[in-house]
Scaffold this motif. Structure first.
Motif, PDB file in Angstrom:
ATOM      1  N   ILE A 109       0.866  -1.175   0.000  1.00  0.00           N
ATOM      2  CA  ILE A 109       0.000   0.000   0.000  1.00  0.00           C
ATOM      3  C   ILE A 109       0.904   1.226   0.000  1.00  0.00           C
ATOM      4  O   ILE A 109       1.789   1.363   0.853  1.00  0.00           O
ATOM      5  CB  ILE A 109      -0.936   0.027   1.218  1.00  0.00           C
ATOM      6  N   HIS A 110       0.694   2.104  -0.968  1.00  0.00           N
ATOM      7  CA  HIS A 110       1.526   3.295  -1.126  1.00  0.00           C
ATOM      8  C   HIS A 110       0.657   4.529  -0.896  1.00  0.00           C
ATOM      9  O   HIS A 110      -0.397   4.670  -1.522  1.00  0.00           O
ATOM     10  CB  HIS A 110       2.129   3.319  -2.527  1.00  0.00           C
ATOM     11  N   VAL A 111       1.110   5.396  -0.007  1.00  0.00           N
ATOM     12  CA  VAL A 111       0.329   6.578   0.355  1.00  0.00           C
ATOM     13  C   VAL A 111       1.079   7.830  -0.090  1.00  0.00           C
ATOM     14  O   VAL A 111       2.208   8.079   0.356  1.00  0.00           O
ATOM     15  CB  VAL A 111       0.058   6.625   1.866  1.00  0.00           C
ATOM     16  N   ALA A 112       0.465   8.593  -0.992  1.00  0.00           N
ATOM     17  CA  ALA A 112       1.039   9.854  -1.452  1.00  0.00           C
ATOM     18  C   ALA A 112       0.730  10.939  -0.438  1.00  0.00           C
ATOM     19  O   ALA A 112      -0.436  11.169  -0.104  1.00  0.00           O
ATOM     20  CB  ALA A 112       0.479  10.225  -2.821  1.00  0.00           C
ATOM     21  N   ILE A 113       1.756  11.598   0.078  1.00  0.00           N
ATOM     22  CA  ILE A 113       1.572  12.656   1.074  1.00  0.00           C
ATOM     23  C   ILE A 113       2.335  13.911   0.626  1.00  0.00           C
ATOM     24  O   ILE A 113       3.170  13.863  -0.276  1.00  0.00           O
ATOM     25  CB  ILE A 113       2.056  12.216   2.470  1.00  0.00           C
ATOM     26  N   ASN A 114       2.038  15.037   1.295  1.00  0.00           N
ATOM     27  CA  ASN A 114       2.807  16.253   1.055  1.00  0.00           C
ATOM     28  C   ASN A 114       3.834  16.440   2.169  1.00  0.00           C
ATOM     29  O   ASN A 114       3.950  15.599   3.070  1.00  0.00           O
ATOM     30  CB  ASN A 114       1.888  17.465   0.894  1.00  0.00           C
ATOM     31  N   ASP A 115       4.562  17.536   2.100  1.00  0.00           N
ATOM     32  CA  ASP A 115       5.663  17.748   3.045  1.00  0.00           C
ATOM     33  C   ASP A 115       5.282  18.657   4.206  1.00  0.00           C
ATOM     34  O   ASP A 115       6.150  19.183   4.888  1.00  0.00           O
ATOM     35  CB  ASP A 115       6.870  18.331   2.294  1.00  0.00           C
ATOM     36  N   ARG A 116       3.986  18.833   4.433  1.00  0.00           N
ATOM     37  CA  ARG A 116       3.579  19.708   5.527  1.00  0.00           C
ATOM     38  C   ARG A 116       3.596  18.987   6.872  1.00  0.00           C
ATOM     39  O   ARG A 116       4.006  19.545   7.885  1.00  0.00           O
ATOM     40  CB  ARG A 116       2.187  20.285   5.251  1.00  0.00           C
ATOM     41  N   HIS A 117       3.118  17.721   6.885  1.00  0.00           N
ATOM     42  CA  HIS A 117       3.068  16.974   8.143  1.00  0.00           C
ATOM     43  C   HIS A 117       3.668  15.575   7.981  1.00  0.00           C
ATOM     44  O   HIS A 117       3.032  14.576   8.332  1.00  0.00           O
ATOM     45  CB  HIS A 117       1.622  16.850   8.628  1.00  0.00           C
ATOM     46  N   PRO A 118       4.887  15.446   7.472  1.00  0.00           N
ATOM     47  CA  PRO A 118       5.439  14.104   7.262  1.00  0.00           C
ATOM     48  C   PRO A 118       5.618  13.314   8.555  1.00  0.00           C
ATOM     49  O   PRO A 118       5.447  12.084   8.567  1.00  0.00           O
ATOM     50  CB  PRO A 118       6.783  14.371   6.579  1.00  0.00           C
ATOM     51  N   ALA A 119       5.944  14.007   9.638  1.00  0.00           N
ATOM     52  CA  ALA A 119       6.140  13.296  10.908  1.00  0.00           C
ATOM     53  C   ALA A 119       4.830  12.709  11.415  1.00  0.00           C
ATOM     54  O   ALA A 119       4.815  11.619  12.014  1.00  0.00           O
ATOM     55  CB  ALA A 119       6.737  14.248  11.952  1.00  0.00           C
ATOM     56  N   THR A 120       3.740  13.410  11.181  1.00  0.00           N
ATOM     57  CA  THR A 120       2.426  12.896  11.606  1.00  0.00           C
ATOM     58  C   THR A 120       2.079  11.634  10.838  1.00  0.00           C
ATOM     59  O   THR A 120       1.588  10.650  11.408  1.00  0.00           O
ATOM     60  CB  THR A 120       1.341  13.975  11.376  1.00  0.00           C
TER      61      THR A 120
END
Length: 267
Positions: A50-61
């Motif tokens: 499973i691959h989740v595309a995220i942005n760089d605003r809350h990577p730690a979350t």
């Protein structure tokens, strides 16, 4: 088989709820929105990652959320990966199709893939669509029934032939071609995934998945997997009102509760 979940939006219409928490990780009835989708997908024996595309605003979350799934993912033999697109503000976003392309550049297009938005909470079993996908070996698009004129005017609506094949997908139509809406949940063949790059190179809309599916259907077979003609099968959580409605409903009912048989219709 694998899944790509698009969770790189900024949830601007949900502020202040999304000031500190990414929209897919907002809790509804005690669980992040995206967990309800992962609950379904992780149980499919064919899914290896499973691959989740995220942005760089809350990577730690997102990294903390990923670690919470570690044990269960290992039990199912599924690899959960995050793909940070490096974007830190909504003004720099690359769009849903752009995010899909960015993930595919890293992992390739060789495997058939579930592509779904991370801000929808489905109250319907998606497994029957996956089974038809594997048997038919043609791309499948989840289709949900609606007779709400306002909803039909603000979403992507299918144009279908009598056999349920997608002739087109019209975004925000003045004159809806059907009562079947697209909730951004697709099972795509390797051939269909290979079209993403050329679609964008040709100037395709990088933001709207529905417009990509419309263009795809002109080149590759896409079938609509139509669910029963009933409402309430999905919460699209895009505004505070939608978030409150989903929270209220699921505080009183199980995610699949109070619904009729949710197997797909024929065609």
């Amino acid at each position: 088989m694998r899944a790509i979940i698009l969770a790189a939006g900024f949830g601007t219409r949900l502020r202040p709820l999304t000031d500190e928490t990414p929209k897919p990780l907002l809790e509804v009835a005690g669980r992040p929105i995206v967990d309800y989708l992962i609950d379904q997908v992780i149980s499919w024996p064919e899914v290896a990652s499973i691959h989740v595309a995220i942005n760089d605003r809350h990577p730690a979350t997102f990294a903390a959320w990923q670690s919470e799934w570690k044990t269960e993912m290992e039990e199912h033999g599924v690899d959960l990966q995050l793909h940070n697109n490096g974007v830190r503000s909504s003004g720099e976003r690359i769009g849903a199709v752009g995010d899909l392309h960015a993930v595919l550049e890293r992992i390739g297009t060789e495997q058939p893939t579930l592509v779904a938005a991370g801000d929808s909470l489905f109250r319907v079993a998606l497994r029957p669509m996956a089974e038809r996908f594997m048997n038919a070996e043609r791309s499948q698009a989840l289709a949900l029934f609606s007779q709400d004129a306002d909803e039909l005017a603000h979403t992507s609506v299918f144009d279908l032939d009598d056999a349920g094949r997608v002739q087109g997908l019209v975004h925000a139509p003045d004159d809806p071609p059907s009562v079947w809406t697209s909730p951004a949940c697709y099972l795509l063949t390797s051939q269909a995934l290979g079209y993403v790059a050329s679609y964008l190179e040709q100037g395709g809309d990088a933001d709207t998945l529905g417009r990509f599916i419309d263009a795809l259907a002109q080149r590759h077979p896409v079938e609509a997997f139509t669910m029963p003609r009933q409402t309430g099968l999905r919460f699209h959580i895009n505004t505070p009102a939608q978030y409150l409605a989903a929270s209220k409903t699921l505080a009183q009912n199980d995610v699949m509760g109070a619904l009729d048989d949710s197997s797909g219709e024929e065609g």
